[in-house]
Write a protein that holds these residues in place. Structure first.
Motif, mmCIF file in Angstrom:
data_model
loop_
_atom_site.group_PDB
_atom_site.id
_atom_site.type_symbol
_atom_site.label_atom_id
_atom_site.label_comp_id
_atom_site.label_asym_id
_atom_site.label_seq_id
_atom_site.Cartn_x
_atom_site.Cartn_y
_atom_site.Cartn_z
ATOM 1 N N MET A 18 0.740 -1.117 -0.081
ATOM 2 C CA MET A 18 0.100 0.027 0.082
ATOM 3 C C MET A 18 0.872 1.267 -0.112
ATOM 4 N N PHE A 19 1.969 1.107 0.635
ATOM 5 C CA PHE A 19 2.881 2.342 0.613
ATOM 6 C C PHE A 19 4.054 2.103 -0.171
ATOM 7 N N LYS A 20 4.051 1.662 -1.285
ATOM 8 C CA LYS A 20 5.133 1.566 -2.135
ATOM 9 C C LYS A 20 5.529 3.016 -2.800
ATOM 10 N N LYS B 54 9.654 -10.741 -2.912
ATOM 11 C CA LYS B 54 8.343 -10.251 -3.664
ATOM 12 C C LYS B 54 7.384 -9.399 -2.843
ATOM 13 N N LEU B 55 7.226 -9.949 -1.472
ATOM 14 C CA LEU B 55 6.247 -9.298 -0.925
ATOM 15 C C LEU B 55 6.527 -7.894 -0.473
ATOM 16 N N ARG B 56 7.829 -7.612 -0.352
ATOM 17 C CA ARG B 56 8.515 -6.137 0.038
ATOM 18 C C ARG B 56 8.333 -5.437 -1.277
ATOM 19 N N GLY B 57 8.043 -6.029 -2.489
ATOM 20 C CA GLY B 57 7.590 -5.240 -3.322
ATOM 21 C C GLY B 57 6.374 -4.858 -3.588
ATOM 22 N N GLY B 58 5.383 -5.329 -2.756
ATOM 23 C CA GLY B 58 3.943 -5.034 -2.895
ATOM 24 C C GLY B 58 3.103 -6.079 -3.167
ATOM 25 N N ALA B 59 3.720 -7.298 -3.581
ATOM 26 C CA ALA B 59 2.833 -8.560 -3.764
ATOM 27 C C ALA B 59 2.145 -9.057 -2.771
ATOM 28 N N ASP B 60 0.983 -9.839 -2.928
ATOM 29 C CA ASP B 60 0.107 -10.279 -1.676
ATOM 30 C C ASP B 60 0.857 -11.820 -1.728
#
Length: 646
Positions: free
Chosen positions: A1-3, A133-139
């Motif tokens: 959300m805060f990318k 990948k999660l730290r890039g905004g993925a679920d």
């Protein structure tokens, strides 16, 4: 959300009542349990211990002096606008960070909160390659879940969870919301669909936010307290332990700040270094002597200030001191606590005084201090009799070197009093500063400097320019034969210095001569001004010169909400002073609330921070700046509280 960076509005201080309500909401939402007993202690009723522990948990989750602000951002593929609230706070010795995010009515902890509070939410795991990948905004997809089943029982649909990698299983790196009932999963291999929707992660813009504009804090390599499938009660369980530091104490009379570290061996509590003095009372005697220990703690606190601040006015205390500051600075750090069970029992609310005001009135009746009631029922201390025999003849007792759990809420904890409220991480205290004004010649003056074998690209002090100019005058034989103080003008001086920019230029050019001092002064004014602030042993060559005239620190007094005065401070970063530690010191020395926000109108790339202190605190601010090497002449005070002349 805060990318992408959210739009955060200016921060405002949280009222104590609001902070408690928010903390209570967090405790209720996350299911944090309040233990009814500690270390085998058996209080008279469960509410006594609960009152102690809930205050500790509140401060652990949402520290005092926290701030809040509304924010807006966009989320999802359709860039849907999302708004909410961020809660910002700083634990002792740390920088202000976003600790909680409120979306609609849900409060979501950030990684900074999870790193300090193990097991307040369920912890899930995934391979490191998935975590990236999660730290890039993925679920997180269901097949990406590891270390299960079984999964934590509270990882149900809609619940907030933390996610760590298998390589660093005790360090939460992502915070999200379960989109399915993860706890009921019997198999993840071959499953499909989203398991956790990412809300915030290590490396996003919320993690990167700080009051000082610096980068986000690095994640620890390992954390104690986080266990697979452990319950939320881990937060309260770790508060049953008191960590003692075996390092030498600087003052020789106690410990330092409140700490809630986790210790693996309870026997560590028995291995403490104490100050010289009488023995501390065992736990069995504590409950029967609540008033005695509170009074002794106050005497110890005053004795400590008197002993460590002999040369300062009022021994470092700034009067009037409000009742909360008396308890937090003069009582809590000096309670004789060596176990968390004692912390549970030592509480001024358990005495017949019931509150701080009656405690202060009892001290006044004993002629130890003078107090006064203010509007709203608040009591302030106007003066303390530092020469009373009970204070001058006080014999210090043993205190553990690290404060015990429960001190913030009245549980006490031995320790070093906050004499000036100075953070140990603030290296600006005691620094030596020197403001240097430099001048760089303009291109038209190059022949004058070339004649003296000096570069016109270098920076010079006024005292360094004079011999260079004198050398040129003498080499060109421009000194008048009849008056040694007069200098004849040659074409270089006439064109480069007296260029018609002032009314006297025509007169000087007509005469063909000028006094030597006037010439030097005019050349100095024609140079470009620069400045540097030298810290400690730094030299001019080590610091980059800045164009223009040296800046000042601004202290502004303003009136808010009708008749309330606030003191604002800005421009301190140039003088190597970090805003947050200074704000923490002023909070204690002024016994007032403080906040740190970006100065309105300052650049987002290089923000200037503004420290705000409640009340007219000009003298206290100047004193704090002088301790950091700031000359009073470098400070400009703007008083906007005075009425405008008609």
């Amino acid at each position: 959300m805060f990318k992408k960076k959210p739009n955060i509005k200016p921060l405002s201080p949280l009222r104590s009542s609001d902070r408690r309500k928010i903390a209570d909401q967090i405790i209720a939402d996350l299911g944090v349990t309040i233990p009814s007993e500690e270390d085998g202690a058996k209080p008279k009723n469960d509410n006594d211990v609960a009152a102690v522990n809930i205050g500790v948990i509140r401060n652990t989750l949402l520290p005092e002096n926290s701030l809040s602000a509304r924010f807006t951002t966009t989320a999802g593929k359709d860039l849907k606008q999302v708004s909410g609230t961020v809660y910002v706070g700083a634990h002792p010795g740390e920088e202000q960070r976003v600790l909680w995010i409120k979306l609609e009515e849900r409060l979501i902890p950030t990684v900074y909160t999870l790193w300090r509070n193990p097991m307040i939410v369920p912890l899930l795991h995934t391979p490191d390659v998935v975590l990236q990948k999660l730290r890039g905004g993925a679920d997180l997809m269901t097949p990406g879940l590891a270390r299960g089943p079984p999964f934590p029982p509270k990882a149900t649909q809609g619940s907030v969870v933390a996610i760590a990698s298998l390589e660093r299983p005790s360090v939460p790196m992502v915070v999200g919301t379960c989109e399915i009932d993860v706890a009921s999963l019997q198999e993840v291999r071959g499953a499909k669909g989203h398991a956790v929707r990412g809300e915030h992660w290590y490396g996003d813009e919320i993690w990167a936010w700080s009051a000082g504009g610096g980068a986000g804090s690095q994640a620890p390599m390992e954390l104690q307290g986080w266990e697979v499938n452990a319950s939320v009660s881990g937060l309260t369980e770790r508060m049953d332990s008191v960590a003692m530091d075996e390092s030498d104490d600087e003052s020789g009379q106690g410990g330092v700040s409140i700490r809630r570290d986790v210790i693996e061996d309870p026997k560590t509590l028995e291995r403490n270094n104490f100050v010289e003095g009488e023995e501390g009372k065992p736990y069995e005697e504590v409950e029967e002597n609540q008033k005695e220990f509170s009074t002794k703690a106050f005497l110890y606190g005053v004795y400590h200030f008197r002993s460590t601040n002999k040369s300062e006015q009022h021994h470092g205390l700034k009067f009037p001191v409000n009742q909360s500051a008396v308890i937090s600075n003069l009582v809590l750090p000096f309670l004789p606590i060596t176990t968390s069970a004692q912390a549970a029992s030592l509480n001024i609310k358990k005495t017949s005084w019931k509150n701080a005001r009656k405690f202060i009135k009892a001290l006044e009746k004993a002629r130890l201090l003078k107090s006064k009631d203010r509007d709203g029922g608040e009591c302030v201390v106007l003066d303390i009799d530092f020469e009373d025999p009970t204070i001058t003849g006080f014999v210090p007792y043993k205190l553990p070197k690290k404060d015990t759990t429960g001190a913030e809420s009245g549980g006490g904890g031995g320790g070093k009093a906050v004499t000036a409220g100075i953070s140990p991480s603030d290296d600006s205290v005691g620094q030596k500063l020197k403001k240097v004004e430099l001048y760089r010649p303009k291109e038209q003056l190059a022949p004058i400097f070339a004649d003296a074998n000096a570069s016109h690209h270098a920076f010079y002090l006024p005292t360094e320019l004079r011999p260079i100019i004198t050398s040129y005058i003498e080499s060109e034989k421009l000194i008048s034969d009849t008056n040694k103080k007069l200098v004849h003008l040659d074409p270089i001086l006439a064109n480069a210095v007296f260029d018609g920019s002032t009314a006297l230029d025509s007169e000087v050019l007509a005469k063909g001569s000028v006094p030597r001092d006037a010439l030097i002064d005019r050349i100095l004014k024609s140079c470009s001004p620069f400045w540097v602030i030298l810290r400690n042993d730094a030299s001019r060559d080590q610091v980059k010169a800045n164009p223009g005239h040296a800046p000042k620190i601004y202290i502004t007094l303003e009136t808010r909400s009708g008749n309330k005065t606030v003191t604002k401070l800005s421009g301190i970063e140039t003088f190597y002073i970090p805003p947050q530690p200074l704000a923490d010191e002023l909070q204690k020395s002024c016994a007032s609330s403080t906040s740190v926000n970006q100065l309105a109108g300052s650049s987002q790339k290089k923000p200037v921070m503004e420290v705000m202190v409640q009340g007219p605190q000009k003298d206290a601010v100047i004193k704090a700046l002088e301790r950091r090497g700031v000359n009073r002449q470098w400070v400009e005070v703007i008083d906007k509280t005075k009425g405008k002349k008609k």
